[in-house]
Structures are given as structure tokens and as C-alpha cells.
Write a protein that holds these residues in place. Structure first.
Motif, short mmCIF file in Angstrom:
data_model
loop_
_atom_site.label_atom_id
_atom_site.label_comp_id
_atom_site.label_asym_id
_atom_site.label_seq_id
_atom_site.Cartn_x
_atom_site.Cartn_y
_atom_site.Cartn_z
N THR A 29 -2.68 48.13 -5.29
CA THR A 29 -2.83 49.13 -6.34
C THR A 29 -2.86 48.52 -7.74
N SER A 30 -2.28 47.36 -7.92
CA SER A 30 -2.39 46.67 -9.21
C SER A 30 -2.01 45.20 -9.03
N LEU A 31 -2.52 44.39 -9.93
CA LEU A 31 -2.26 42.95 -9.87
C LEU A 31 -2.28 42.40 -11.28
N VAL A 32 -1.22 41.68 -11.62
CA VAL A 32 -1.14 40.95 -12.89
C VAL A 32 -0.99 39.49 -12.54
N VAL A 33 -1.86 38.65 -13.10
CA VAL A 33 -1.80 37.21 -12.86
C VAL A 33 -1.68 36.52 -14.20
N GLY A 34 -0.61 35.76 -14.36
CA GLY A 34 -0.40 34.97 -15.56
C GLY A 34 -0.67 33.52 -15.25
N GLN A 35 -1.16 32.80 -16.25
CA GLN A 35 -1.47 31.40 -16.00
C GLN A 35 -1.26 30.56 -17.25
N ASP A 36 -0.71 29.37 -17.03
CA ASP A 36 -0.57 28.36 -18.08
C ASP A 36 -1.52 27.23 -17.71
N THR A 37 -2.63 27.14 -18.43
CA THR A 37 -3.62 26.09 -18.19
C THR A 37 -3.62 25.04 -19.28
N GLY A 38 -2.60 25.10 -20.16
CA GLY A 38 -2.59 24.18 -21.29
C GLY A 38 -3.68 24.61 -22.27
N MET A 39 -4.30 23.64 -22.92
CA MET A 39 -5.35 23.93 -23.88
C MET A 39 -6.54 24.60 -23.19
N MET A 40 -7.05 25.65 -23.81
CA MET A 40 -8.23 26.35 -23.30
C MET A 40 -9.35 26.22 -24.33
N VAL A 41 -10.45 25.62 -23.93
CA VAL A 41 -11.61 25.52 -24.80
C VAL A 41 -12.34 26.85 -24.82
N ASN A 42 -12.39 27.52 -23.66
CA ASN A 42 -13.12 28.78 -23.53
C ASN A 42 -12.25 29.78 -22.75
N PRO A 43 -11.38 30.53 -23.42
CA PRO A 43 -10.49 31.46 -22.70
C PRO A 43 -11.24 32.48 -21.84
N ASP A 44 -12.40 32.97 -22.30
CA ASP A 44 -13.16 33.90 -21.46
C ASP A 44 -13.63 33.23 -20.18
N GLY A 45 -14.02 31.97 -20.26
CA GLY A 45 -14.41 31.22 -19.07
C GLY A 45 -13.23 31.06 -18.11
N VAL A 46 -12.04 30.83 -18.66
CA VAL A 46 -10.83 30.73 -17.83
C VAL A 46 -10.59 32.05 -17.12
N ARG A 47 -10.70 33.17 -17.84
CA ARG A 47 -10.52 34.50 -17.22
C ARG A 47 -11.51 34.72 -16.09
#
Length: 181
Positions: free
Chosen positions: A58-76
Motif C-alpha cells: 500500500t505504500s513504500l518509502v525508500v531512503g538512500q545515502d549515496t554520498g555526492m549526487m551529480v544528478n539527483p533525478d538520475g539517482v531517483r
């Protein structure tokens, strides 16, 4: 709701069992012992129909620590794809065997979630631009089975340890007596 517990095997007024599961993990690169990369955490809410074993996320929240992100939308986007792939694995995938060995040999028959089965997904990215980049792909999948298994326990009061957590598996687990409290 913070601090709330799930159904624990006792159906709610609509007959459904509900639960929440939480898990986190750090992805490790390379040969054993490898080196640590991105951290990922899942909070997943489910409902189970005890009549037929059907499970719905019914719902899902995923948190992530990837360090530096050059392109946050790409990470998403990378995380979304990986989340759907790993949910499909945990809910549906099973290798089948016959007298000659593995019979699951064709990608066209690979079971993945249908659009109607995709839950609302919220991605939470840690803003850590002062850290080295740690990668973003597979790390989002690592907590999936543990989080879903924990949600099933919260909903049913029974431990499920072997994916896929499909209706057949859930019905078999529901036939087991609830553990004494």
C-alpha cells in the motif's frame, strides 16, 4: 502512525491483515570482503487478504545515502527501477526445475509487477554533497526482502523467511498456528 503495530494475525474490521516492515542495508562492492557503498532503508506498508493470501503493497518509502549526487533525478530514476525489480523478485520470482535442470530459461516469462500492482513510492535522498559518490543502483534493492518479511510478520504474526512471498507462500504460513504471546 508512529508506534502502531500491525494486525499480528487478527483481521481488522474489513477482514484484512495489515503490517509495516522496516529494514536497512549497506551495499558492498567487489570480492569478499569488499568495500561499503550506498546505504538504503525501506519502510513498507502492506495488506494481506487471509482468505486467498493476496498481498498488496500500500505504500513504500525508500531512503538512500549515496554520498555526492551529480544528478539527483538520475539517482531517483535508478532507484525506482531497482525498487520495482526487487519488489518483483520478492513477491513473484521463483526458479523452476524439471528433470533436466532449470526450466526458467526465458526472460519473456519473467514475472514483474503489473502497473496496477505498483504502490506509491516515495524516495528520500540524503544530501551529502561533501562525501564521495557511492553509487546508486543495486543498493536500493538490498533491504527489500527483509522489509517485506518484517511487514508480513507485523501483519500475520508469523515469520516468512523464503521468498517469493506470493499467495501460495502466505496461505501456507497462515495455516501455521500463531506463536504464543
Amino acid at each position: 502512525v508512529a508506534g502502531a503495530s500491525g494486525s499480528r494475525g487478527r483481521p481488522e474490521s474489513d477482514g484484512k491483515l495489515r503490517g509495516r516492515g522496516i529494514a536497512y542495508a549497506r551495499y558492498v562492492h567487489s570480492k569478499f570482503p569488499g568495500f561499503g557503498a550506498a546505504w538504503s532503508a525501506w519502510v513498507i506498508d502492506i495488506e494481506v487478504d487471509p482468505a486467498d493470501g493476496a498481498l498488496k503493497v500500500t505504500s513504500l518509502v525508500v531512503g538512500q545515502d549515496t554520498g555526492m549526487m551529480v544528478n539527483p533525478d538520475g539517482v531517483r530514476h535508478q532507484m525506482h527501477g531497482n525498487i520495482l525489480q526487487s519488489l518483483s523478485r520478492v513477491l513473484k520470482e521463483r526458479v523452476s526445475f524439471g528433470p533436466q535442470g532449470t526450466t526458467s530459461l526465458e526472460w519473456g516469462a519473467y514475472p514483474i509487477l503489473h502497473f496496477t500492482e505498483v504502490p506509491p513510492i516515495e524516495i528520500v535522498l540524503m544530501q551529502r554533497q561533501d562525501q564521495p559518490p557511492m553509487g546508486a543502483g543495486e543498493s536500493a534493492s538490498v533491504p527489500s526482502a527483509a522489509a517485506l518479511s518484517n511487514a508480513l510478520f507485523d501483519a500475520t504474526g508469523r515469520r516468512f523467511r523464503q521468498p517469493p512471498f506470493n499467495a501460495e507462500c502466505i496461505l501456507a504460513g497462515l495455516r501455521e498456528p500463531l506463536p504464543a504471546v
